[in-house]
Design a protein around this motif. Structure first.
Motif, PDB file in Angstrom:
ATOM      1  N   VAL A  25      34.457 -16.279  -8.060  1.00 45.53           N
ATOM      2  CA  VAL A  25      33.341 -15.675  -7.977  1.00 45.53           C
ATOM      3  C   VAL A  25      32.283 -16.794  -7.455  1.00 45.53           C
ATOM      4  CG1 VAL A  25      33.946 -13.877  -9.249  1.00 45.53           C
ATOM      5  CG2 VAL A  25      32.591 -15.783 -10.208  1.00 45.53           C
ATOM      6  N   GLU A  26      30.913 -16.411  -7.583  1.00 45.75           N
ATOM      7  CA  GLU A  26      29.879 -17.474  -7.146  1.00 45.75           C
ATOM      8  C   GLU A  26      29.144 -17.654  -8.263  1.00 45.75           C
ATOM      9  OE1 GLU A  26      28.310 -15.934  -3.229  1.00 45.75           O
ATOM     10  OE2 GLU A  26      29.970 -14.555  -3.218  1.00 45.75           O
ATOM     11  N   ILE A  27      28.165 -18.647  -7.916  1.00 47.11           N
ATOM     12  CA  ILE A  27      27.090 -19.175  -9.100  1.00 47.11           C
ATOM     13  C   ILE A  27      25.696 -19.570  -8.446  1.00 47.11           C
ATOM     14  CG2 ILE A  27      27.925 -21.407  -9.166  1.00 47.11           C
ATOM     15  CD1 ILE A  27      27.776 -21.115 -12.307  1.00 47.11           C
ATOM     16  N   VAL A  28      24.694 -19.027  -9.362  1.00 47.34           N
ATOM     17  CA  VAL A  28      23.493 -19.710  -9.050  1.00 47.34           C
ATOM     18  C   VAL A  28      23.071 -20.572 -10.424  1.00 47.34           C
ATOM     19  CG1 VAL A  28      21.046 -19.230  -8.770  1.00 47.34           C
ATOM     20  CG2 VAL A  28      22.608 -18.008  -7.311  1.00 47.34           C
ATOM     21  N   LYS A  29      22.695 -21.701 -10.095  1.00 49.86           N
ATOM     22  CA  LYS A  29      22.464 -22.767 -11.332  1.00 49.86           C
ATOM     23  C   LYS A  29      21.234 -23.607 -11.009  1.00 49.86           C
ATOM     24  CE  LYS A  29      25.726 -25.837  -9.766  1.00 49.86           C
ATOM     25  NZ  LYS A  29      26.636 -27.222 -10.417  1.00 49.86           N
ATOM     26  N   ASN A  30      20.890 -24.274 -11.941  1.00 54.35           N
ATOM     27  CA  ASN A  30      19.948 -25.472 -11.684  1.00 54.35           C
ATOM     28  C   ASN A  30      20.134 -26.355 -12.820  1.00 54.35           C
ATOM     29  OD1 ASN A  30      17.451 -26.814 -10.979  1.00 54.35           O
ATOM     30  ND2 ASN A  30      16.369 -24.997 -10.777  1.00 54.35           N
ATOM     31  N   GLU A  31      19.336 -27.484 -12.854  1.00 56.15           N
ATOM     32  CA  GLU A  31      19.484 -28.558 -13.735  1.00 56.15           C
ATOM     33  C   GLU A  31      19.334 -28.009 -15.262  1.00 56.15           C
ATOM     34  OE1 GLU A  31      20.570 -31.402 -12.698  1.00 56.15           O
ATOM     35  OE2 GLU A  31      20.590 -30.481 -10.771  1.00 56.15           O
ATOM     36  N   GLU A  32      19.927 -28.692 -16.236  1.00 51.61           N
ATOM     37  CA  GLU A  32      19.772 -28.666 -17.306  1.00 51.61           C
ATOM     38  C   GLU A  32      17.987 -28.855 -17.857  1.00 51.61           C
ATOM     39  OE1 GLU A  32      21.326 -31.863 -19.683  1.00 51.61           O
ATOM     40  OE2 GLU A  32      20.615 -31.083 -21.813  1.00 51.61           O
ATOM     41  N   GLY A  33      17.380 -27.796 -18.806  1.00 54.11           N
ATOM     42  CA  GLY A  33      16.295 -27.805 -19.194  1.00 54.11           C
ATOM     43  C   GLY A  33      15.227 -27.389 -18.206  1.00 54.11           C
ATOM     44  N   THR A  34      15.733 -26.566 -17.043  1.00 55.22           N
ATOM     45  CA  THR A  34      14.566 -25.991 -16.331  1.00 55.22           C
ATOM     46  C   THR A  34      14.503 -24.622 -16.699  1.00 55.22           C
ATOM     47  OG1 THR A  34      16.650 -25.277 -14.899  1.00 55.22           O
ATOM     48  CG2 THR A  34      15.352 -27.277 -14.203  1.00 55.22           C
ATOM     49  N   ASP A  35      13.554 -23.847 -16.404  1.00 52.60           N
ATOM     50  CA  ASP A  35      13.261 -22.551 -16.567  1.00 52.60           C
ATOM     51  C   ASP A  35      14.398 -21.617 -16.442  1.00 52.60           C
ATOM     52  OD1 ASP A  35      12.149 -20.334 -17.577  1.00 52.60           O
ATOM     53  OD2 ASP A  35      10.307 -20.319 -15.951  1.00 52.60           O
ATOM     54  N   PRO A  36      14.890 -20.779 -17.531  1.00 53.69           N
ATOM     55  CA  PRO A  36      15.841 -19.840 -17.128  1.00 53.69           C
ATOM     56  C   PRO A  36      15.718 -18.751 -16.569  1.00 53.69           C
ATOM     57  CG  PRO A  36      15.623 -20.337 -19.717  1.00 53.69           C
ATOM     58  CD  PRO A  36      14.572 -21.180 -18.909  1.00 53.69           C
ATOM     59  N   ALA A  37      14.172 -18.354 -16.721  1.00 47.42           N
ATOM     60  CA  ALA A  37      13.923 -17.208 -15.916  1.00 47.42           C
ATOM     61  C   ALA A  37      13.751 -17.411 -14.405  1.00 47.42           C
ATOM     62  CB  ALA A  37      12.347 -16.661 -16.531  1.00 47.42           C
ATOM     63  N   ALA A  38      13.606 -18.673 -14.166  1.00 50.04           N
ATOM     64  CA  ALA A  38      13.656 -19.336 -12.657  1.00 50.04           C
ATOM     65  C   ALA A  38      15.012 -19.014 -12.077  1.00 50.04           C
ATOM     66  CB  ALA A  38      13.054 -20.674 -12.521  1.00 50.04           C
ATOM     67  N   VAL A  39      16.023 -19.295 -12.838  1.00 55.10           N
ATOM     68  CA  VAL A  39      17.450 -19.325 -12.421  1.00 55.10           C
ATOM     69  C   VAL A  39      17.753 -17.694 -12.375  1.00 55.10           C
ATOM     70  CG1 VAL A  39      19.849 -19.575 -13.320  1.00 55.10           C
ATOM     71  CG2 VAL A  39      18.119 -21.340 -13.656  1.00 55.10           C
ATOM     72  N   ALA A  40      17.132 -16.836 -13.427  1.00 55.35           N
ATOM     73  CA  ALA A  40      17.414 -15.573 -13.097  1.00 55.35           C
ATOM     74  C   ALA A  40      16.762 -15.059 -12.138  1.00 55.35           C
ATOM     75  CB  ALA A  40      16.890 -14.725 -14.297  1.00 55.35           C
ATOM     76  N   PHE A  41      15.477 -15.474 -11.600  1.00 54.84           N
ATOM     77  CA  PHE A  41      14.995 -14.782 -10.435  1.00 54.84           C
ATOM     78  C   PHE A  41      15.705 -15.145  -9.283  1.00 54.84           C
ATOM     79  CE2 PHE A  41      11.670 -15.913  -7.002  1.00 54.84           C
ATOM     80  CZ  PHE A  41      11.053 -14.572  -6.926  1.00 54.84           C
ATOM     81  N   ASP A  42      16.004 -16.550  -9.179  1.00 55.70           N
ATOM     82  CA  ASP A  42      16.806 -17.066  -7.954  1.00 55.70           C
ATOM     83  C   ASP A  42      18.053 -16.478  -7.676  1.00 55.70           C
ATOM     84  OD1 ASP A  42      14.939 -19.043  -7.503  1.00 55.70           O
ATOM     85  OD2 ASP A  42      16.175 -20.539  -8.262  1.00 55.70           O
ATOM     86  N   SER A  43      18.862 -16.018  -8.704  1.00 49.87           N
ATOM     87  CA  SER A  43      19.933 -15.241  -8.831  1.00 49.87           C
ATOM     88  C   SER A  43      20.056 -14.072  -8.365  1.00 49.87           C
ATOM     89  CB  SER A  43      20.810 -15.286 -10.080  1.00 49.87           C
ATOM     90  OG  SER A  43      20.067 -14.708 -11.285  1.00 49.87           O
ATOM     91  N   ALA A  44      18.768 -12.949  -8.861  1.00 52.63           N
ATOM     92  CA  ALA A  44      18.366 -11.914  -8.300  1.00 52.63           C
ATOM     93  C   ALA A  44      18.159 -11.854  -6.745  1.00 52.63           C
ATOM     94  CB  ALA A  44      17.045 -11.358  -9.227  1.00 52.63           C
TER      95      ALA A  44
END
Ligand code: GDP
Ligand code: MG
Length: 306
Positions: A161-180
């Motif tokens: 499948v596919e993934i959206v991720k960021n570096e350790e320690g970044t804002d989890p809500a920002a990852v959620a936003f990007d993934s949406a």
């Protein structure tokens, strides 16, 4: 339905050994229906983690049903147990798990205490939806440990499948936003959002989950469509208080109950549904991607008392 399933029956082996064998040794053949026997049956059910309320109801029902005959056998007792449990939680089991009717992107936010099996369960869900022909995206919104991101990445590779991720320690809500946003841009059918389970205090955790939920909803109206709470079956009766700490602040839609394969406490399914009034939607019965079952109370009872 998934074809690659390991059987629920083998997953429930330890619970069955514990519960069913105790009942069988208590009622080897026909047995006089004494108060003592009823108390012993009730005790076995309580020790089997079925919950005090349900155990008491079952004992009362057995008494009422068989007091005229003055005797019972194992099969009669089991059929009352099954009927009683079934009627207790049946109101929760008609939930539609129908995949075909999901609107895309369908967003599932996965929450729960550390170590309960969130990331692993997301891997299994990815496999499940993928094998149903869905395009699946994972969001690595547990950014607290690099290992957590790597772990999700491995599941991405295993399930294709596919993934959206960021570096350790970044804002989890920002990852959620990007993934949406990625889910919309890439025509994703199912977005599975992984989250952290322990953040300093419970208040922080709930605030963070609220924030993740909010940003996803801002990008995809109506999302997340499902908040899935992951609970480890080994926690037994504590699972209920653990679940309450989440249901107090989030509208949990369903439960993914993990590690049913390694525990003798599989009876805990009953009090979880009865006390929390939240359906168990999936169960985990191993560490591989195939080790997932859509929960069905009839199948569960048949596997438990086989
Ligand atoms: P998280 O911290 O909630 O993300 O939990 P993880 O997904 O990292 O899982 C914690 C441990 O539980 C790992 O070793 C998993 O392999 C294991 N695990 C998860 N689900 C199951 C299951 O259904 N059965 C078994 N036996 N182990 C499981
Ligand atoms: Mg994790």
């Amino acid at each position: 339905m998934i074809q690659l399933l390991n059987s629920l029956k083998s997953g429930l082996r330890r619970t069955r050994d514990n519960l069913t064998n105790s009942l069988k040794s208590l009622i080897p053949g026909k047995k006089g229906l004494s108060e003592e026997l009823l108390a012993e049956i009730e005790q076995v059910l309580i020790l089997g983690d079925i919950g005090v309320n349900t155990a008491t109801d079952i004992a009362a029902e057995i008494k009422q049903r068989f007091q005229k005959e003055k005797e019972v056998n194992y099969d009669q007792v089991v059929s009352v147990i099954k009927e009683e449990i079934h009627s207790t939680v049946d109101f929760l089991t008609h939930k539609d798990n129908g995949i075909s009717s999901l609107k895309s992107p369908y967003v599932i936010l996965v929450v729960g205490v550390n170590g309960t099996g969130k990331t692993t369960s997301i891997g299994k869900l990815a496999h499940y939806y993928r094998s149903e022909g869905k395009r699946v995206l994972l969001a690595a919104a547990d950014t607290y440990r690099a290992a957590a991101i790597d772990q999700l990445e491995k599941w991405k590779d295993r399930t294709g499948v596919e993934i959206v991720k960021n570096e350790e320690g970044t804002d989890p809500a920002a990852v959620a936003f990007d993934s949406a946003q990625a889910a919309l841009a890439r025509d994703i059918d199912v977005l599975l959002v992984d989250t952290a389970g322990r953040i300093h205090t419970n208040v922080n955790l709930m605030n963070e989950l609220e924030k993740i939920k909010r940003v996803i909803g801002n990008v995809i109206p109506g999302a997340p469509h499902k908040i899935l709470l992951v609970i480890d079956a080994n926690t037994g009766q504590n699972a209920i208080s653990q679940a309450r700490s989440f249901t107090g602040s989030l509208d949990v839609d369903g439960i993914f109950l993990t590690k049913l394969d390694g525990t003798a406490k599989g009876g805990v399914i009953i009090p979880i549904m009865r006390e929390l009034k939240i359906p168990i939607e999936f169960v985990g019965i191993g560490e591989q991607k195939e080790d997932i079952k859509l929960f069905n109370i009839k199948e569960y009872l048949n596997a438990l008392f086989a």
